[in-house]
Enzyme design. Structure first.
Site, PDB file in Angstrom:
ATOM      1  N   ASP A  50      -7.867  -4.175  -0.356  1.00  0.00           N
ATOM      2  CA  ASP A  50      -8.450  -4.388  -1.679  1.00  0.00           C
ATOM      3  C   ASP A  50      -8.411  -5.857  -2.086  1.00  0.00           C
ATOM      4  OD1 ASP A  50      -8.942  -1.580  -2.294  1.00  0.00           O
ATOM      5  OD2 ASP A  50      -6.773  -1.387  -2.337  1.00  0.00           O
ATOM      6  N   HIS A  93       0.848  -1.199   0.000  1.00  0.00           N
ATOM      7  CA  HIS A  93       0.000   0.000   0.000  1.00  0.00           C
ATOM      8  C   HIS A  93       0.878   1.241   0.000  1.00  0.00           C
ATOM      9  CE1 HIS A  93      -3.098   2.897   1.223  1.00  0.00           C
ATOM     10  NE2 HIS A  93      -3.973   1.990   0.853  1.00  0.00           N
TER      11      HIS A  93
END
Length: 428
Positions: free
Chosen positions: A363, A306
């Site tokens: 995600d 991320h």
């Protein structure tokens, strides 16, 4: 005495105030730098620019911390419904029972959209992207209810916020039905926010869909985890548009457009697309992993790592447990989900990914959950948008309530041609 920083340029010294946040973040205030020195700062893409003071969300990417209004995301995801979390994000405090009941009542009574708006859906082609429909229809809602675009006190704001949150969900479900050529399904007064959405998505006139409590809870939790995430692209867009005193509907519609970009809201969709490509290739997951690790390979491992979290995504740990529960509950045997589990296991034990802190992020798991419960790929970003609406609303309100607010107007460094004389067309 206030702390200051000093900048020296052109033989002169300039004193700049130092600002400290409540979590000890430190910034140099350059608001008056141009007026005093003629200088501006250059930070392409705003990667190191604090665009505002905000009391909504705190992130420490190195330590894997995410808090809404001071509350740890781990506690909120475990304890809060999406409606309760949304109220916290927008108003700053956890609601008491009366406040939460009133908010839920408003979400319920505003879940319908004007009947004339149904004709607007008929104007979109069958293959229209749901995010395009969502953005356009949010603006249309503002046209049908202009009285709620004026938000001048807390009561009006609560009403407007509930309208936006509730109608975004209904519009999203209607856009899905439109894409499938199915009749729209009206919301039910006896169902809460998330269950009502699943009802509108999957019920048929001849076969009502009764949402399973574990599935409802999993989707509710996804939305809690996405409710806000500091000054990302879409949230900054909402603030930018709101700074012009554009109404709440227009500002949220702009946020939808920003989220639509594949570099922002398409990450969970990219995960499923990656899994599909692996399945289509027929290669073992282990071979794909080796290609990802190769310096010359263009293969990307989507859903891992991320930009903000340098250690781990705190939301991923929460949603992994929910993902495991949903898959076990549904008993689904999906080749893509099998590939996902193999990828997860390989990346979590492979030193290459561990040393680079490339852990599965939110995600990765949210895409798997949504596929498992039957939400189609082209609706994934819409689901993200529904979850992010409370944060957009809160940031819009923060801009509106700021007594020192002025329209956002970034500077630039011009690098184009210098002054030139006009050349008549006959001489060009």
């Amino acid at each position: 005495m206030s702390e200051t920083a000093r900048l020296e340029y052109g033989g002169k010294s300039y004193t700049l105030p130092v600002v400290h946040g409540t979590e000890n973040e430190t910034a140099v205030d350059i608001s008056n730098l141009r007026a005093e020195s003629g200088l501006i700062t250059l930070d392409d893409g705003y990667g190191n620019t604090g665009s505002c003071l905000s009391a909504i969300t705190y992130i420490d990417g190195d330590k894997g911390i995410l808090r809404y209004r001071g509350y740890a995301i781990e506690e909120l995801a475990e304890q809060c419904s999406f409606a309760e979390c949304a109220h916290l994000v927008m108003f700053g405090e956890l609601p008491n029972r009366g406040q939460l009941d009133e908010f839920r009542r408003l979400l319920r009574v505003h879940s319908f959209i004007h009947e004339d708006m149904r004709h607007h859906f008929e104007g979109f082609p069958p293959n229209a992207p749901p995010m395009a429909i969502l953005s356009a229809m949010i603006n249309a809602v503002g046209c049908f209810q202009p009285e709620v675009t004026v938000v001048d006190d807390d009561a009006n704001f609560l009403e407007a916020a509930a309208r936006v949150m509730s109608k975004v969900r209904t519009i999203a479900a209607y856009s899905y039905k439109k894409s499938r050529g199915e009749p729209v399904i009206y919301p039910r007064a006896d169902l809460r926010y998330t269950a009502n959405f699943l009802h509108m998505m999957f019920s048929k006139p001849y076969e009502p869909f009764e949402p399973d409590n574990d599935i409802v809870r999993a989707l509710d939790q996804i939305w809690v985890l996405h409710a806000d995430h500091e000054q990302n692209c879409s949230t900054s867009t909402v603030r930018m548009v709101g700074s012009s005193q554009a109404n709440l509907f227009a500002s949220v519609a702009a946020g939808v457009c920003a989220l639509w970009g594949p570099l922002h809201g398409g990450a969970n969709q990219a995960v499923i697309e990656m899994l599909t490509q692996i399945q289509a290739s027929g290669e073992p997951v282990s071979k794909f992993i080796e290609r990802v690790k190769s310096k010359d390979s263009k293969s990307l491992l989507m859903g891992f790592g991320h930009r903000v979290y340098r250690n781990f995504d705190p939301r991923a740990k929460i949603i992994k447990a929910s993902c495991d529960k949903v898959l076990a509950k549904l008993g689904i045997h999906d080749p893509l989900l099998d590939i996902a589990k193999q990828l997860e296991e390989a990346a979590l034990r492979d030193e290459y990914f561990i040393s680079r802190k490339l852990y599965p992020n939110v995600d990765f798991y949210s895409g798997i959950i949504m596929r498992a419960i039957g939400i189609p790929l082209n609706m994934f970003t819409v689901m993200f948008a529904i979850g992010r609406v409370p944060g957009w609303i809160a940031n819009w309100r923060e801009v509106r309530l700021n007594p020192k607010a002025r329209i956002y107007r970034p500077r630039q460094i011009y690098v184009g041609p210098t002054a030139r004389e006009y050349v008549p067309i006959s001489r060009r």
